[in-house]
Design an enzyme around this catalytic site. Structure first.
Site, mmCIF file in Angstrom:
data_model
loop_
_atom_site.group_PDB
_atom_site.id
_atom_site.type_symbol
_atom_site.label_atom_id
_atom_site.label_comp_id
_atom_site.label_asym_id
_atom_site.label_seq_id
_atom_site.Cartn_x
_atom_site.Cartn_y
_atom_site.Cartn_z
ATOM 1 N N LEU A 18 27.321 35.328 50.736
ATOM 2 C CA LEU A 18 28.302 35.720 51.748
ATOM 3 C C LEU A 18 28.480 37.229 51.822
ATOM 4 O O LEU A 18 28.879 37.763 52.849
ATOM 5 C CB LEU A 18 29.660 35.065 51.453
ATOM 6 C CG LEU A 18 29.731 33.549 51.606
ATOM 7 C CD1 LEU A 18 31.084 33.032 51.143
ATOM 8 C CD2 LEU A 18 29.481 33.152 53.060
ATOM 9 N N GLY A 19 28.205 37.920 50.733
ATOM 10 C CA GLY A 19 28.378 39.367 50.732
ATOM 11 C C GLY A 19 28.323 39.906 49.318
ATOM 12 O O GLY A 19 28.221 39.153 48.345
ATOM 13 N N GLY A 21 29.668 43.535 46.780
ATOM 14 C CA GLY A 21 30.461 44.748 46.674
ATOM 15 C C GLY A 21 30.400 45.290 45.266
ATOM 16 O O GLY A 21 29.620 44.822 44.429
ATOM 17 N N MET A 23 32.412 44.935 42.892
ATOM 18 C CA MET A 23 32.882 44.030 41.842
ATOM 19 C C MET A 23 32.098 42.729 41.805
ATOM 20 O O MET A 23 32.524 41.759 41.190
ATOM 21 C CB MET A 23 34.372 43.737 42.049
ATOM 22 C CG MET A 23 35.282 44.860 41.595
ATOM 23 S SD MET A 23 35.172 45.184 39.828
ATOM 24 C CE MET A 23 35.960 43.713 39.160
ATOM 25 N N GLU A 25 29.008 39.787 43.589
ATOM 26 C CA GLU A 25 28.452 39.134 44.772
ATOM 27 C C GLU A 25 29.233 37.863 45.063
ATOM 28 O O GLU A 25 29.705 37.186 44.148
ATOM 29 C CB GLU A 25 26.973 38.810 44.543
ATOM 30 C CG GLU A 25 26.117 40.053 44.257
ATOM 31 C CD GLU A 25 24.716 39.709 43.809
ATOM 32 O OE1 GLU A 25 24.533 38.613 43.242
ATOM 33 O OE2 GLU A 25 23.813 40.531 44.003
ATOM 34 N N LYS A 41 32.883 34.290 43.605
ATOM 35 C CA LYS A 41 32.571 35.697 43.339
ATOM 36 C C LYS A 41 32.018 35.792 41.922
ATOM 37 O O LYS A 41 32.665 35.347 40.966
ATOM 38 C CB LYS A 41 33.815 36.583 43.473
ATOM 39 C CG LYS A 41 33.522 38.050 43.162
ATOM 40 C CD LYS A 41 34.788 38.899 43.128
ATOM 41 C CE LYS A 41 35.240 39.288 44.496
ATOM 42 N NZ LYS A 41 36.323 40.309 44.462
ATOM 43 N N ASP A 134 45.830 48.517 46.269
ATOM 44 C CA ASP A 134 44.594 48.849 46.992
ATOM 45 C C ASP A 134 44.566 48.133 48.340
ATOM 46 O O ASP A 134 43.536 47.615 48.757
ATOM 47 C CB ASP A 134 43.366 48.478 46.162
ATOM 48 C CG ASP A 134 42.093 49.165 46.659
ATOM 49 O OD1 ASP A 134 42.199 50.227 47.302
ATOM 50 O OD2 ASP A 134 40.997 48.644 46.407
#
Length: 262
Positions: A18-19, A21, A23, A25, A41, A134
């Site tokens: 899905l994406g 970053g 922190m 995948e 995640k 954040d």
């Protein structure tokens, strides 16, 4: 290690990526026990061995899992499999607020609806003693059915909520004083200065997001991060009523209140 479709992680079958970053995948996966689709995640093994990254990952899971609110991502489980730490959450369909803003400002009525939902989610977190620290368009997800979900509590500060007497316990989990935490452009003045952040820091970030959602313009954006942080400390943004037609005076006042330096 990149996971591929068909791999089994714990009880979950990986379906598709899905994406990715800083922190980890994120993958779509299937939970055969409950017959539902979930998001997973995964923190790579290289980061699992980093105590600070692992702490932040675990903190994100703990903070989100302690909150049961329709405007906050629901976290189901955290576990480790073959050296990979992973977090299981509800699967969201839609796009981030950042992705939506790339197409321009959001119509006023819809923008206010989104911001009210964000405010409800933040209030629920603050009632539990959790400061996000954040908040930004990348960490706000717009689902296809019009709901806003607050994501990524990896930088959250955890403070036990007030007891029945109204007194706040002093034990906290967060960063050391003097450490700058957050994302340039959405940090509060106290975060820029490396001072202690509380719920008011999230309110400041909320004000910048409200401003950007209505105008399509980032509140304090400058060519460099240093200049952006200087603007947060020293400059006032142009009134949204001067940038967008038909903005009610009350909305201008709300934004000004959120963006007060002190």
């Amino acid at each position: 290690m990149t996971l591929i479709a068909g791999m089994i992680l714990g009880q979950y079958e990986i379906r598709s990526p899905l994406g990715a970053g800083g922190m980890g995948e994120v993958y779509r996966a299937h939970d055969p026990r409950l017959d539902r689709e979930v998001a997973i995640k995964v923190l790579p093994a290289s980061l699992t061995s980093d105590p600070d990254r692992l702490r932040r990952f675990e903190q994100e899971a703990r903070a989100a899992a302690s909150l049961n609110h329709p405007n906050i991502l629901a976290v189901y489980q955290m576990a480790t499999h073959d050296g990979l730490s992973y977090m299981v959450s509800e699967l969201l369909e839609g796009e981030t607020l950042r992705e939506r803003l790339r197409r321009g400002p959001i119509p006023l009525r819809k923008a206010i609806d989104y911001e009210v939902q964000i405010a409800h989610g933040l209030a629920a977190a603050h009632d539990k003693g959790i400061v996000h620290r954040d908040l930004k368009p990348e960490n706000l997800f717009l689902t296809k059915d019009g709901r806003v979900k607050i994501l990524d509590f990896g930088l959250a500060k955890l403070t036990p909520p007030k007891d029945n007497s109204g007194q706040m316990n002093t034990l906290t989990q967060g960063t050391d004083p003097g450490m700058v935490v957050g994302t340039a452009g959405y940090m509060s003045p106290e975060q820029v200065r490396g001072k202690t952040a509380d719920h008011r820091s999230d309110i400041f970030a909320f004000g910048t997001i409200l401003y950007e959602t209505v105008t399509g313009k980032q509140t304090f954006r400058k060519p460099t991060s240093a200049e952006t942080m200087s603007a947060i400390l020293n400059e006032e943004p142009e009134a949204i009523s001067q940038l967008t037609a038909s903005v009610p005076p009350g909305l201008d006042r709300v934004v000004r209140r959120c963006l007060e330096k002190a």
